[in-house]
Every structure is written in C-alpha cells, then in structure tokens.
Design a protein around this motif. Structure first.
Motif, PDB file in Angstrom:
ATOM      1  N   GLY A 110       1.836   4.715   7.384  1.00  0.00           N
ATOM      2  CA  GLY A 110       2.494   4.274   8.610  1.00  0.00           C
ATOM      3  C   GLY A 110       1.836   4.772   9.889  1.00  0.00           C
ATOM      4  O   GLY A 110       1.974   4.136  10.935  1.00  0.00           O
ATOM      5  N   VAL A 111       1.102   5.883   9.822  1.00  0.00           N
ATOM      6  CA  VAL A 111       0.609   6.480  11.090  1.00  0.00           C
ATOM      7  C   VAL A 111      -0.902   6.691  11.144  1.00  0.00           C
ATOM      8  O   VAL A 111      -1.441   6.976  12.223  1.00  0.00           O
ATOM      9  CB  VAL A 111       1.295   7.850  11.371  1.00  0.00           C
ATOM     10  N   GLN A 119      -2.575  -4.006   8.876  1.00  0.00           N
ATOM     11  CA  GLN A 119      -3.155  -3.447   7.639  1.00  0.00           C
ATOM     12  C   GLN A 119      -2.191  -2.508   6.912  1.00  0.00           C
ATOM     13  O   GLN A 119      -2.432  -2.162   5.760  1.00  0.00           O
ATOM     14  CB  GLN A 119      -4.454  -2.695   7.966  1.00  0.00           C
ATOM     15  N   ARG A 120      -1.133  -2.095   7.575  1.00  0.00           N
ATOM     16  CA  ARG A 120      -0.208  -1.153   6.935  1.00  0.00           C
ATOM     17  C   ARG A 120       0.623  -1.892   5.893  1.00  0.00           C
ATOM     18  O   ARG A 120       1.135  -2.978   6.157  1.00  0.00           O
ATOM     19  CB  ARG A 120       0.682  -0.481   7.983  1.00  0.00           C
ATOM     20  N   SER A 121       0.770  -1.297   4.723  1.00  0.00           N
ATOM     21  CA  SER A 121       1.433  -1.993   3.612  1.00  0.00           C
ATOM     22  C   SER A 121       2.786  -1.347   3.275  1.00  0.00           C
ATOM     23  O   SER A 121       2.836  -0.207   2.801  1.00  0.00           O
ATOM     24  CB  SER A 121       0.532  -1.961   2.374  1.00  0.00           C
ATOM     25  N   THR A 122       3.839  -2.104   3.502  1.00  0.00           N
ATOM     26  CA  THR A 122       5.170  -1.631   3.137  1.00  0.00           C
ATOM     27  C   THR A 122       5.278  -1.518   1.612  1.00  0.00           C
ATOM     28  O   THR A 122       5.922  -0.601   1.096  1.00  0.00           O
ATOM     29  CB  THR A 122       6.238  -2.626   3.655  1.00  0.00           C
ATOM     30  N   ALA A 123       4.624  -2.451   0.912  1.00  0.00           N
ATOM     31  CA  ALA A 123       4.675  -2.409  -0.555  1.00  0.00           C
ATOM     32  C   ALA A 123       4.066  -1.109  -1.076  1.00  0.00           C
ATOM     33  O   ALA A 123       4.575  -0.487  -2.019  1.00  0.00           O
ATOM     34  CB  ALA A 123       3.934  -3.613  -1.137  1.00  0.00           C
TER      35      ALA A 123
END
Ligand SMILES: N[C@@H](CCC(=O)N[C@@H](CS)C(=O)NCC(=O)O)C(=O)O
Length: 214
Positions: A110-111, A119-123
């Motif tokens: 996240g950071v 490009q940040r992946s919640t999965a």
C-alpha cells in the motif's frame, strides 16, 4: 553495541525488548531502509533492519539470530537452554515473525514508493492477510490450550517471560500501529486479553512505537 533499526520496526522492537529484559544497553542507530544509500546495505546485504553491530565490529542479522546473540550475554535467559523448551519458544517466535513478514508485505504493497496506485494489488494484500489471520488463529488456540477457566496464561511458554512473548507482543502492537484498519481482536479474544496485560510490562512498553506528530 549498536542496533541499526527504524524505531517503529517490530523486528527491532523484539530485539530491543529482549535487551531491556536482560539489562543490556543498545545504542540505536536509526536508518531509512528504503533509501538506496542506507548504511545498512554495507552491513546486511539483505538491506533489512534490525542489524546488530557488536563492539568488535561484527554485524549480525536477522532478528532471531540477534536475539540468540544477545541472550548469550549476561542476564536472565529469554530463550530456554533445554532443547524441548527452546524449540517451543522458537516455534512461537517463528509464527510471530512469519505473521509480521506477511503484515509488513501487506503494508508495503500500500505504501512502497516504487509502485503507482494502479500497480498496488488488493488481491496480494488480502493473500498476505490470510497468513496473518492463520497465525493469529494458531496463537489463539495456543493460549486456549493453556488457559485456566477462560483466563489466558501470563506467558506463552513456561512460567516466565521468554522471547516468545516479546515476539508475539511486538507483532500485534505493530499491526495496531501500522494497520489499524485491519482489526484482529474479534478473532482472538484470549490473545487480546493477553496483550492488554503483557504490553504493560515496563521492559516491553519502553519501546512502544510513537506516532509521528501531526
Ligand atoms: N527476517 C527479518 C525481517 C526484517 C524486516 O523485514 N525488516 C523490515 C523493517 S520492519 C525491513 O527492513 N524492510 C526493508 C525491506 O524489506 O526492504 C528479521 O527477522 O530481522
């Protein structure tokens, strides 16, 4: 002895709390591990903290090894010497450290400045969080097996404080500090009760992460 660390680092906190329990003085050297020019690179090729530099100039990592090194110094033992008890303490430490590896990856996704928001992946974060929940479930079962009439024991192993307690408490308080939107207490009420009591221990409380001033 110098401990290269960041003050909020939960792995460094485990080491600092162990040193405090033993009455050992550590000079803290704060570094930014995400800075490519960080002095840690010359000490630890993995570019991670904590890293201990002894008075002889020898560098030790990672945190389990640093704890072993410090525990061999004078003072009360935080890692039992007998094989079975030692293995049980190290098993809880491995669980807490593994939980933290996944929690740190959740946060970095996240950071970390190298990724764009797209490009940040919640999965990926959810995948890491499954591991955190699995480890918390295991810690809760461990306390349940040792509880008396629904009251958790004061310590994870044996009758006194060990590295197991310091590892678990450092991990859980880091989640509270860095990932407050990831609540874990509803899943683990015994662990929550245990932490509320253990976190008041002076040698542990002294290294609590301090939120930055607004
Ligand atoms: N297994 C290592 C983990 C240490 C670790 O992940 N430290 C984090 C800070 S809390 C770090 O230095 N991360 C920098 C990076 O991964 O590049 C230990 O137990 O010391």
């Amino acid at each position: 002895m110098k401990l290269f660390c960041s003050l909020p680092s939960p792995f460094a906190r485990k080491v600092r709390a162990l040193a405090a329990e033993k009455g050992l003085a550590l000079e803290l050297v704060e570094v930014d591990v995400l800075d490519p020019a960080s002095p840690v690179a010359a000490l630890n090729p993995l570019r991670k903290v904590p890293c201990l530099v002894t008075n002889d100039g020898e560098a030790w990592f990672d945190s389990p090894l640093i704890c072993e090194w410090l525990d061999a110094r004078p003072g009360p033992r935080l890692i039992p010497e007998t094989f079975d008890a030692r293995m049980r303490v190290k098993r809880i430490e491995a669980l807490a450290d593994g939980l933290l590896d996944a929690a740190v990856l959740t946060r970095l996704e996240g950071v970390w400045p190298g990724r764009t928001p797209e490009q940040r992946s919640t999965a990926w974060m959810d995948w890491q969080w499954l591991k955190v929940e699995g480890a918390i479930g295991e810690l809760e079962r461990h306390l349940a097996a040792r509880a008396t009439e629904g009251v958790p024991p004061a310590f994870f192993e044996g009758e006194g404080v060990t590295l197991a307690d310091l590892a678990v408490a450092s991990a859980l308080e880091w989640i509270d500090f860095r990932l407050p939107d990831r609540p874990w207490r509803a899943q683990a009420p015994l662990l929550a009760t245990w932490l509320a009591r253990f976190s008041m221990r002076p040698a542990f409380a002294a290294s609590a992460p301090v939120p930055p001033k607004p």
